[in-house]
Design an enzyme around this catalytic site. Structure first.
Site, PDB file in Angstrom:
ATOM      1  N   GLU A  58      -0.537  -3.359  11.315  1.00 40.17           N
ATOM      2  CA  GLU A  58      -1.322  -3.539  12.827  1.00 40.17           C
ATOM      3  C   GLU A  58      -0.849  -4.836  13.622  1.00 40.17           C
ATOM      4  O   GLU A  58      -0.462  -5.711  12.958  1.00 40.17           O
ATOM      5  CB  GLU A  58      -2.560  -3.217  12.802  1.00 40.17           C
ATOM      6  CG  GLU A  58      -2.899  -1.849  13.025  1.00 40.17           C
ATOM      7  CD  GLU A  58      -2.174  -0.996  14.338  1.00 40.17           C
ATOM      8  OE1 GLU A  58      -2.066  -1.588  15.255  1.00 40.17           O
ATOM      9  OE2 GLU A  58      -1.560  -0.020  13.904  1.00 40.17           O
ATOM     10  N   ASP A  60      -1.737  -6.569  17.662  1.00 42.03           N
ATOM     11  CA  ASP A  60      -2.280  -6.413  19.033  1.00 42.03           C
ATOM     12  C   ASP A  60      -1.362  -5.740  20.012  1.00 42.03           C
ATOM     13  O   ASP A  60      -1.411  -4.843  20.637  1.00 42.03           O
ATOM     14  CB  ASP A  60      -2.886  -7.704  19.634  1.00 42.03           C
ATOM     15  CG  ASP A  60      -4.163  -8.306  18.744  1.00 42.03           C
ATOM     16  OD1 ASP A  60      -4.825  -7.390  18.566  1.00 42.03           O
ATOM     17  OD2 ASP A  60      -4.036  -9.400  18.393  1.00 42.03           O
ATOM     18  N   ARG A  80      19.120   2.366  34.128  1.00 41.47           N
ATOM     19  CA  ARG A  80      18.690   1.981  35.435  1.00 41.47           C
ATOM     20  C   ARG A  80      17.144   2.797  35.343  1.00 41.47           C
ATOM     21  O   ARG A  80      16.487   3.160  34.457  1.00 41.47           O
ATOM     22  CB  ARG A  80      19.512   2.589  36.751  1.00 41.47           C
ATOM     23  CG  ARG A  80      20.905   2.231  36.406  1.00 41.47           C
ATOM     24  CD  ARG A  80      21.048   0.704  36.512  1.00 41.47           C
ATOM     25  NE  ARG A  80      20.655  -0.129  37.872  1.00 41.47           N
ATOM     26  CZ  ARG A  80      21.188  -1.119  38.401  1.00 41.47           C
ATOM     27  NH1 ARG A  80      22.444  -1.661  37.669  1.00 41.47           N
ATOM     28  NH2 ARG A  80      20.921  -1.555  39.286  1.00 41.47           N
ATOM     29  N   THR A  82      13.212   2.905  35.063  1.00 39.76           N
ATOM     30  CA  THR A  82      12.649   2.303  34.383  1.00 39.76           C
ATOM     31  C   THR A  82      13.193   1.533  33.293  1.00 39.76           C
ATOM     32  O   THR A  82      13.866   2.128  32.415  1.00 39.76           O
ATOM     33  CB  THR A  82      11.487   3.150  33.835  1.00 39.76           C
ATOM     34  OG1 THR A  82      10.694   4.143  34.745  1.00 39.76           O
ATOM     35  CG2 THR A  82      10.086   2.404  33.179  1.00 39.76           C
ATOM     36  N   GLY A  94      -3.034  -0.241  23.614  1.00 40.04           N
ATOM     37  CA  GLY A  94      -3.246  -1.295  24.540  1.00 40.04           C
ATOM     38  C   GLY A  94      -2.641  -2.566  24.030  1.00 40.04           C
ATOM     39  O   GLY A  94      -2.123  -2.815  22.782  1.00 40.04           O
ATOM     40  N   ASP A 100      13.303   0.226  27.234  1.00 39.81           N
ATOM     41  CA  ASP A 100      14.354   1.174  27.121  1.00 39.81           C
ATOM     42  C   ASP A 100      15.841   0.844  26.693  1.00 39.81           C
ATOM     43  O   ASP A 100      16.310   0.048  27.065  1.00 39.81           O
ATOM     44  CB  ASP A 100      14.610   1.843  28.653  1.00 39.81           C
ATOM     45  CG  ASP A 100      15.453   3.013  28.859  1.00 39.81           C
ATOM     46  OD1 ASP A 100      15.810   3.137  27.877  1.00 39.81           O
ATOM     47  OD2 ASP A 100      15.337   3.555  29.976  1.00 39.81           O
ATOM     48  N   HIS A 120       7.633 -10.557  32.194  1.00 36.31           N
ATOM     49  CA  HIS A 120       6.746  -9.589  33.234  1.00 36.31           C
ATOM     50  C   HIS A 120       5.996  -8.659  32.414  1.00 36.31           C
ATOM     51  O   HIS A 120       4.959  -8.386  32.695  1.00 36.31           O
ATOM     52  CB  HIS A 120       7.934  -8.890  34.041  1.00 36.31           C
ATOM     53  CG  HIS A 120       7.229  -7.920  34.991  1.00 36.31           C
ATOM     54  ND1 HIS A 120       6.977  -8.434  36.132  1.00 36.31           N
ATOM     55  CD2 HIS A 120       6.799  -6.517  35.031  1.00 36.31           C
ATOM     56  CE1 HIS A 120       6.623  -7.167  37.069  1.00 36.31           C
ATOM     57  NE2 HIS A 120       6.465  -6.258  36.002  1.00 36.31           N
ATOM     58  N   GLU A 121       6.601  -8.034  31.335  1.00 33.70           N
ATOM     59  CA  GLU A 121       5.943  -6.925  30.630  1.00 33.70           C
ATOM     60  C   GLU A 121       4.673  -7.483  29.845  1.00 33.70           C
ATOM     61  O   GLU A 121       3.589  -6.802  29.914  1.00 33.70           O
ATOM     62  CB  GLU A 121       6.628  -6.185  29.626  1.00 33.70           C
ATOM     63  CG  GLU A 121       7.797  -5.324  30.335  1.00 33.70           C
ATOM     64  CD  GLU A 121       7.203  -4.331  31.333  1.00 33.70           C
ATOM     65  OE1 GLU A 121       6.035  -3.771  31.135  1.00 33.70           O
ATOM     66  OE2 GLU A 121       7.764  -4.320  32.486  1.00 33.70           O
ATOM     67  N   HIS A 124       1.833  -8.027  32.026  1.00 37.26           N
ATOM     68  CA  HIS A 124       0.926  -6.669  31.834  1.00 37.26           C
ATOM     69  C   HIS A 124       0.037  -6.482  30.595  1.00 37.26           C
ATOM     70  O   HIS A 124      -0.992  -6.014  30.665  1.00 37.26           O
ATOM     71  CB  HIS A 124       1.831  -5.325  31.945  1.00 37.26           C
ATOM     72  CG  HIS A 124       2.479  -5.184  33.278  1.00 37.26           C
ATOM     73  ND1 HIS A 124       1.711  -5.389  34.498  1.00 37.26           N
ATOM     74  CD2 HIS A 124       4.000  -4.898  33.861  1.00 37.26           C
ATOM     75  CE1 HIS A 124       2.556  -4.996  35.660  1.00 37.26           C
ATOM     76  NE2 HIS A 124       3.659  -4.893  35.051  1.00 37.26           N
ATOM     77  N   HIS A 130       0.504  -5.967  39.433  1.00 33.74           N
ATOM     78  CA  HIS A 130       1.561  -6.752  40.115  1.00 33.74           C
ATOM     79  C   HIS A 130       0.858  -7.630  41.228  1.00 33.74           C
ATOM     80  O   HIS A 130      -0.147  -7.306  41.849  1.00 33.74           O
ATOM     81  CB  HIS A 130       2.406  -5.314  40.698  1.00 33.74           C
ATOM     82  CG  HIS A 130       3.173  -4.760  39.825  1.00 33.74           C
ATOM     83  ND1 HIS A 130       3.461  -3.230  40.014  1.00 33.74           N
ATOM     84  CD2 HIS A 130       3.918  -5.288  38.563  1.00 33.74           C
ATOM     85  CE1 HIS A 130       4.426  -3.211  38.845  1.00 33.74           C
ATOM     86  NE2 HIS A 130       4.697  -4.195  38.254  1.00 33.74           N
TER      87      HIS A 130
END
Ligand code: TQI
Ligand code: CA
Ligand code: ZN
Ligand code: ZN
Length: 164
Positions: A58, A60, A80, A82, A94, A100, A120-121, A124, A130
């Site tokens: 596992e 996180d 292109r 997503t 989570g 992709d 960026h990800e 999140h 955003h």
């Protein structure tokens, strides 16, 4: 101008484990490791967060490159559209971050720069939604960022420091 997710999900521990579960065929493993490490350090350098790499079991934050439908509710859509997605802090899915595999991932300015999208990800995955600030990393428009000498924009620093 940063935004958090509804209910303000965040990690309750500050040493987070991450695991790169599936690599891409577009880059070497060393390049992927490097891009991810740089992306994580952008966030850990301005917070009390630490990231620990694991190689089995596992974690996180589970990072993988996936093709089309891959077992969650958000199938990828070919080149292109997503590029990637990440799940807000929580148990289970989570924090998990998917890229992709149909995109042309690069270490440079052509195609999509893996460091840029990973940074960026991971925002999140740590709890940032955003931003409304166009210069922010969490603004929803792709803009190449050079990992060399990258400094997290002020708006993103404010956002992540409101959580950690
Ligand atoms: N993927 C969207 C994104 O990461 C998926 C998404 C939309 C999302 N809303 C979300 C994920 C809220 C978590 C929480 O924004 S994407 C960029 C952009 C994408 C977009 O493939 O469209 C980047 C992935 F727009 F900022 F360039 C990475 Cl950097
Ligand atoms: Ca795509
Ligand atoms: Zn997914
Ligand atoms: Zn986003």
């Amino acid at each position: 101008n940063y935004r958090l997710f509804p209910g303000t999900p965040k990690w309750r521990h500050h040493t987070l484990t991450y695991r790169i579960v599936k690599y891409t065929s577009h880059l070497s493993r060393a390049e992927v490791d490097h891009a991810v490490e740089m992306a994580l350090s952008a966030w850990s350098s301005v917070t009390s967060l630490h990231f620990q790499k694991t190689f089995s079991g596992e974690a996180d934050i589970r990072i993988s490159f996936e093709l089309g439908a891959h077992g969650d509710a958000y199938p990828f859509d070919g080149p292109r559209g997503t590029l990637a997605h990440a799940f807000a802090p929580a148990e289970g899915l989570g924090g998990d971050t998917h890229f992709d595999e149909d995109e042309s991932w690069t270490m440079g300015t052509s195609g999509f720069n893996l460091f840029t999208v990973a940074a960026h990800e991971l925002g999140h995955a740590l709890g940032l939604a955003h931003s409304r600030e166009p210069s922010a990393l969490m603004y929803p428009t792709y803009k190449y960022r050079n990992p060399k000498g990258f400094k997290l924009p002020t708006d993103d620093v404010r956002g992540i420091q409101s959580l950690y």
